[in-house]
Design an enzyme around this catalytic site. Structure first.
Site, PDB file in Angstrom:
ATOM      1  N   SER A  70       2.677   1.125  -0.747  1.00 17.54           N
ATOM      2  CA  SER A  70       3.638   1.138  -1.858  1.00 17.54           C
ATOM      3  C   SER A  70       2.921   0.979  -3.198  1.00 17.54           C
ATOM      4  O   SER A  70       3.187   1.719  -4.151  1.00 17.54           O
ATOM      5  CB  SER A  70       4.664   0.012  -1.696  1.00 17.54           C
ATOM      6  OG  SER A  70       5.387   0.184  -0.502  1.00 17.54           O
TER       7      SER A  70
ATOM      8  N   ASN B  30       7.605  10.106   7.213  1.00 13.96           N
ATOM      9  CA  ASN B  30       7.701   8.915   8.047  1.00 13.96           C
ATOM     10  C   ASN B  30       8.931   8.903   8.949  1.00 13.96           C
ATOM     11  O   ASN B  30       8.961   8.188   9.942  1.00 13.96           O
ATOM     12  CB  ASN B  30       7.678   7.652   7.179  1.00 13.96           C
ATOM     13  CG  ASN B  30       8.620   7.733   6.008  1.00 13.96           C
ATOM     14  OD1 ASN B  30       8.595   8.682   5.225  1.00 13.96           O
ATOM     15  ND2 ASN B  30       9.475   6.740   5.862  1.00 13.96           N
TER      16      ASN B  30
ATOM     17  N   GLN C 241       1.404   7.996   6.581  1.00 11.06           N
ATOM     18  CA  GLN C 241       1.679   8.305   7.992  1.00 11.06           C
ATOM     19  C   GLN C 241       0.592   9.173   8.608  1.00 11.06           C
ATOM     20  O   GLN C 241       0.491   9.268   9.836  1.00 11.06           O
ATOM     21  CB  GLN C 241       3.038   9.009   8.131  1.00 11.06           C
ATOM     22  CG  GLN C 241       4.227   8.114   7.859  1.00 11.06           C
ATOM     23  CD  GLN C 241       4.426   7.044   8.924  1.00 11.06           C
ATOM     24  OE1 GLN C 241       4.083   7.219  10.085  1.00 11.06           O
ATOM     25  NE2 GLN C 241       4.987   5.916   8.528  1.00 11.06           N
TER      26      GLN C 241
ATOM     27  N   CYS D 197      12.837   0.921   5.902  1.00 15.63           N
ATOM     28  CA  CYS D 197      13.217   0.490   4.557  1.00 15.63           C
ATOM     29  C   CYS D 197      14.688   0.740   4.288  1.00 15.63           C
ATOM     30  O   CYS D 197      15.284   0.114   3.432  1.00 15.63           O
ATOM     31  CB  CYS D 197      12.385   1.219   3.527  1.00 15.63           C
ATOM     32  SG  CYS D 197      10.687   1.343   4.037  1.00 15.63           S
TER      33      CYS D 197
HETATM   34  C1  LIG Z   1       5.007   2.583   5.310  1.00 16.32           C
HETATM   35  C2  LIG Z   1       4.954   3.644   4.271  1.00 16.32           C
HETATM   36  C3  LIG Z   1       4.702   3.338   2.915  1.00 16.32           C
HETATM   37  C4  LIG Z   1       4.572   1.904   2.435  1.00 16.32           C
HETATM   38  O1  LIG Z   1       3.378   1.328   2.821  1.00 16.32           O
HETATM   39  P1  LIG Z   1       3.251  -0.291   2.726  1.00 16.32           P
HETATM   40  O2  LIG Z   1       1.822  -0.568   3.042  1.00 16.32           O
HETATM   41  O3  LIG Z   1       4.188  -0.840   3.736  1.00 16.32           O
HETATM   42  O4  LIG Z   1       3.608  -0.659   1.332  1.00 16.32           O
HETATM   43  C5  LIG Z   1       4.616   4.368   2.023  1.00 16.32           C
HETATM   44  N1  LIG Z   1       4.748   5.646   2.404  1.00 16.32           N
HETATM   45  C6  LIG Z   1       4.995   5.997   3.686  1.00 16.32           C
HETATM   46  C7  LIG Z   1       5.122   7.428   4.049  1.00 16.32           C
HETATM   47  C8  LIG Z   1       5.107   4.997   4.651  1.00 16.32           C
HETATM   48  O5  LIG Z   1       5.364   5.346   5.916  1.00 16.32           O
END
Ligand SMILES: *Cc1c(COP(=O)(O)O)cnc(C)c1O
Length: 395
Positions: A70, A150, A178, A323
């Protein structure tokens, strides 16, 4: 418990745990300190940076460690937007199926006066390179397209989009959270200027990730303070997590081919089994999808109730993105591929991991079929469909 929610997070591998413990025991110094404990920590940090850089075809100086995917997404987009604005470029291009770390960052920039174009995807969840080309303008500061989705696993034509952006001299960012450790990444070959990844999606720890930024591409910090990460990300480095992530990424990349073959066979078995359930449909592309991703819609039921019943049977699954769980809005990704609201609510995402076995897949196929049948028996919508009062969306 059968764990089929690896897109939400993965179990930290024993090798990553070992590297983390070792770091806490031996490299507890502050890497910015000049004394011996500090310098030992700085060496471990440099080692981890070299390891992760090699995994994506980058050089260590192009790696900025962050607190996760993120933060990396936020920094890439905000930095490109603010630097673009200084040159009169206030147009940002992305897609309708991005992670919220990208979408919400873009929404905030839009409120602050930036012009955002969100490209549609086709029914299999893939963006058209021609659409990207048509959207690029004189004042475009950034194109951001995720490597793989994702929720539905669709893999985007990253190399083509990268080549296009370089030809048009537009900055290209990809959220590869991903993809990292699961699909081959080469920032040179794929013409990627900025790339985000996250440790906990490939059996590394949570709370750590990185942003790759091509040499020569300017970057603004999100977090101001000390001079860590060459002044682009302040804060004492989370060295244990960084070291664990590096070990996990290298492991995943070293074993990618065999893991992919194994997961593909299990994925196809799971898809074939679930396709036998009447009025069910696979979400996303049958071929251009992550080796571990299976996503389905079942007509006439609620995804959330399915998850609870599967949990009772010892299966950890997801209805879409972790999320959006807990919100009643259907997934923006399923809506973007054209699933109507009532069908998008009946979604199930099963994501395989390094430890998934064939027995688990077979048990899951049987359990999902039972759960769908049970929920349909209690569903007023299913009753109307059966009586012909309402017509099926999924044939
Ligand atoms: C999980 C995810 C994120 C967020 O990553 P974090 O390390 O949990 O902040 C961002 N983009 C995608 C596509 C994800 O699957």
């Amino acid at each position: 418990m059968i764990y089929l929610d690896n897109a939400a997070t993965t179990k930290t591998s024993p090798a990553a745990q070992k590297a983390m413990l070792e770091c806490m025991e031996q490299f507890w110094g502050n890497p910015s300190s000049l004394h011996t404990p500090g310098q030992k920590a700085a060496e471990a940090l440099a080692q981890a940076r070299e390891t992760v850089a090699a995994c994506i075809g980058a050089t260590p100086r192009e790696i900025y460690f962050t607190s996760g995917g993120s933060e990396a997404d936020n920094q890439a987009i905000v930095s490109a937007a603010l630097l673009g604005k200084r040159k009169g470029k206030t147009h940002l291009i992305s897609t309708a199926i991005e992670h919220h770390a990208v979408l919400h960052t873009l929404a905030r920039l839009e409120k602050d006066g930036f012009d955002v174009t969100l490209l549609p995807v086709d029914e299999s969840g893939i963006v058209k390179v021609d659409d990207v080309a048509a959207a690029i303008r004189e004042d475009t500061a950034l194109v951001s397209v995720m490597f793989a989705n994702n929720e539905i696993g669709s893999i985007q034509p990253i190399e083509e989009i990268g080549a296009l952006c370089h030809e048009k001299h537009v900055l290209f960012h990809t959220d590869a959270v991903q993809a990292a450790g699961h699909l081959p990444i080469d920032v040179e070959k794929q013409h990627i200027d900025m790339l985000s990844l996250s440790g906990h999606k490939f059996h590394g720890p949570r709370g750590t990730g990185l942003l790759y930024v091509r040499r020569g591409v300017p970057l603004l910090p999100l977090i101001e303070g000390g001079a860590q990460e060459r002044g682009k990300r302040a804060g004492t480095e989370n060295l244990p997590a960084i070291a664990g992530m590096a070990v996990a990424l290298k492991d995943a990349c070293d074993h990618m081919q065999e893991d992919t073959q194994r997961q593909l066979a299990l994925r196809e078995r799971l898809i074939a089994g679930l396709s036998k359930i009447p009025h069910s449909a696979l979400n996303g592309d049958p071929v251009r999808r992550l080796p571990g991703n299976v996503s389905f819609c079942f007509e006439g039921i609620e995804g959330e109730s399915m998850l609870l019943l599967l949990d009772d049977k010892g299966i950890a699954a997801s209805s879409g993105s972790a999320c959006t769980s807990g919100s009643l809005d259907p997934s923006h990704v399923l809506l973007a591929i054209g699933r109507p609201h009532e069908v998008a609510h009946g979604s199930l995402r099963l994501t395989l991991g390094a430890e998934t076995t064939q027995d688990e897949i077979d048990y899951t196929i049987q359990s999902v079929a039972e759960v769908v049948e049970r929920l349909r028996a209690m569903s007023p919508v299913w009753d109307e469909l059966q009586k012909g009062v309402r017509s099926y969306v999924i044939q």
